[in-house]
Design a protein around this motif. Sequence first.
Motif, mmCIF file in Angstrom:
data_model
loop_
_atom_site.group_PDB
_atom_site.id
_atom_site.type_symbol
_atom_site.label_atom_id
_atom_site.label_comp_id
_atom_site.label_asym_id
_atom_site.label_seq_id
_atom_site.Cartn_x
_atom_site.Cartn_y
_atom_site.Cartn_z
ATOM 1 N N GLY A 20 1.244 -1.358 0.046
ATOM 2 C CA GLY A 20 -0.080 0.094 0.070
ATOM 3 C C GLY A 20 0.795 0.997 0.160
ATOM 4 N N THR A 21 2.614 1.467 0.079
ATOM 5 C CA THR A 21 2.753 2.224 -0.134
ATOM 6 C C THR A 21 2.845 3.298 -1.766
ATOM 7 N N LEU A 70 -8.447 1.116 5.854
ATOM 8 C CA LEU A 70 -9.284 2.186 7.173
ATOM 9 C C LEU A 70 -9.460 3.720 7.039
ATOM 10 N N PRO A 71 -10.906 4.271 8.143
ATOM 11 C CA PRO A 71 -11.622 4.697 8.068
ATOM 12 C C PRO A 71 -10.716 6.181 8.418
ATOM 13 N N PRO A 72 -10.683 7.206 8.325
ATOM 14 C CA PRO A 72 -9.266 8.226 8.472
ATOM 15 C C PRO A 72 -9.818 8.559 10.334
ATOM 16 N N GLU A 73 -11.036 8.341 11.244
ATOM 17 C CA GLU A 73 -11.895 8.830 12.188
ATOM 18 C C GLU A 73 -10.956 7.212 13.429
ATOM 19 N N PRO A 148 -8.434 9.507 -1.609
ATOM 20 C CA PRO A 148 -9.114 10.200 -2.825
ATOM 21 C C PRO A 148 -10.033 8.694 -3.305
ATOM 22 N N GLY A 149 -9.779 7.430 -2.951
ATOM 23 C CA GLY A 149 -10.423 6.490 -3.761
ATOM 24 C C GLY A 149 -11.022 5.833 -2.183
ATOM 25 N N GLY A 150 -10.953 6.118 -1.218
ATOM 26 C CA GLY A 150 -11.628 5.967 0.588
ATOM 27 C C GLY A 150 -10.161 4.873 1.052
ATOM 28 N N GLY A 151 -10.947 5.412 2.190
ATOM 29 C CA GLY A 151 -9.692 5.230 3.124
ATOM 30 C C GLY A 151 -8.897 5.976 4.078
ATOM 31 N N THR A 152 -7.760 6.192 4.158
ATOM 32 C CA THR A 152 -6.612 7.061 4.592
ATOM 33 C C THR A 152 -5.456 7.816 3.988
ATOM 34 N N ARG A 153 -5.067 8.332 3.799
ATOM 35 C CA ARG A 153 -3.229 8.762 3.215
ATOM 36 C C ARG A 153 -2.663 9.117 4.094
ATOM 37 N N VAL A 154 -2.305 8.233 5.195
ATOM 38 C CA VAL A 154 -0.778 8.074 5.816
ATOM 39 C C VAL A 154 0.389 9.232 5.699
ATOM 40 N N GLU A 155 0.682 10.251 6.338
ATOM 41 C CA GLU A 155 2.237 10.597 5.718
ATOM 42 C C GLU A 155 3.036 11.189 7.493
ATOM 43 N N ASN A 156 4.003 10.473 7.455
ATOM 44 C CA ASN A 156 4.825 9.996 8.619
ATOM 45 C C ASN A 156 6.747 10.728 7.622
ATOM 46 N N ARG A 157 6.542 12.142 9.075
ATOM 47 C CA ARG A 157 7.631 13.215 8.828
ATOM 48 C C ARG A 157 8.425 12.558 10.086
ATOM 49 N N VAL A 158 9.442 12.324 9.435
ATOM 50 C CA VAL A 158 10.703 12.131 10.375
ATOM 51 C C VAL A 158 12.069 12.745 9.581
#
Length: 194
Positions: A20-21, A70-73, A148-158
């Motif tokens: 999913g990356t 997964l939903p953002p909530e 955009p297509g559903g689910g959650t975009r998770v951005e990790n900034r390190v």
Amino acid sequence: MKRIVIAAAGLLLAGCAASGTTPPAGTAGTVPTTTTISGATDPGSGGIGGLSTSIESYRSATGAVHTLPLPPERVWEVLPQVYESLGIPVTTSVPATRTIGNPAVQFSRTLAGKRGSQLLDCGQGPLGPLADSYRVDLSVLTLLEPAPGGGTRVENRVNATATNRGASGAPVTCGSTGALEAQVIQKIQELARS
């Protein structure tokens, strides 16, 4: 006293291999940084006298981005537990933008059950990876958006720098190996589905 210059090239390790990356929009690759560190170790104490090291390292131009089904909530709900499980106290939490993390983590040698060099590439010194021997100042933030297509975009900034605790010199810029970001994603998946 003769100055010794040791050039060490930092390694850029591939981002996490989790499914999913997706590459971040506008990825420009990596940003190289070269830092010179001067030490003043007394040669009589068994150390290396007058050492000057040039470190070439890399940092990501953008954060690591994953899309989770997964939903953002639900992802937002478990993120405090995710950080707690990694031993990173949450000091920043902004529900309006779904941003959470800690921009001022300090550690030496290990974090989240891993050696510093497993999480970060800060270059190599005469005694090995700098991330394992220097003090590391780390910023880790997770940002959520509906995908955009559903689910959650998770951005990790390190982002991180490493500083020699025993000598003067500028901090070294570190690049992420992707391991910490992968742990965040793995923990989200474990906790959100339980």
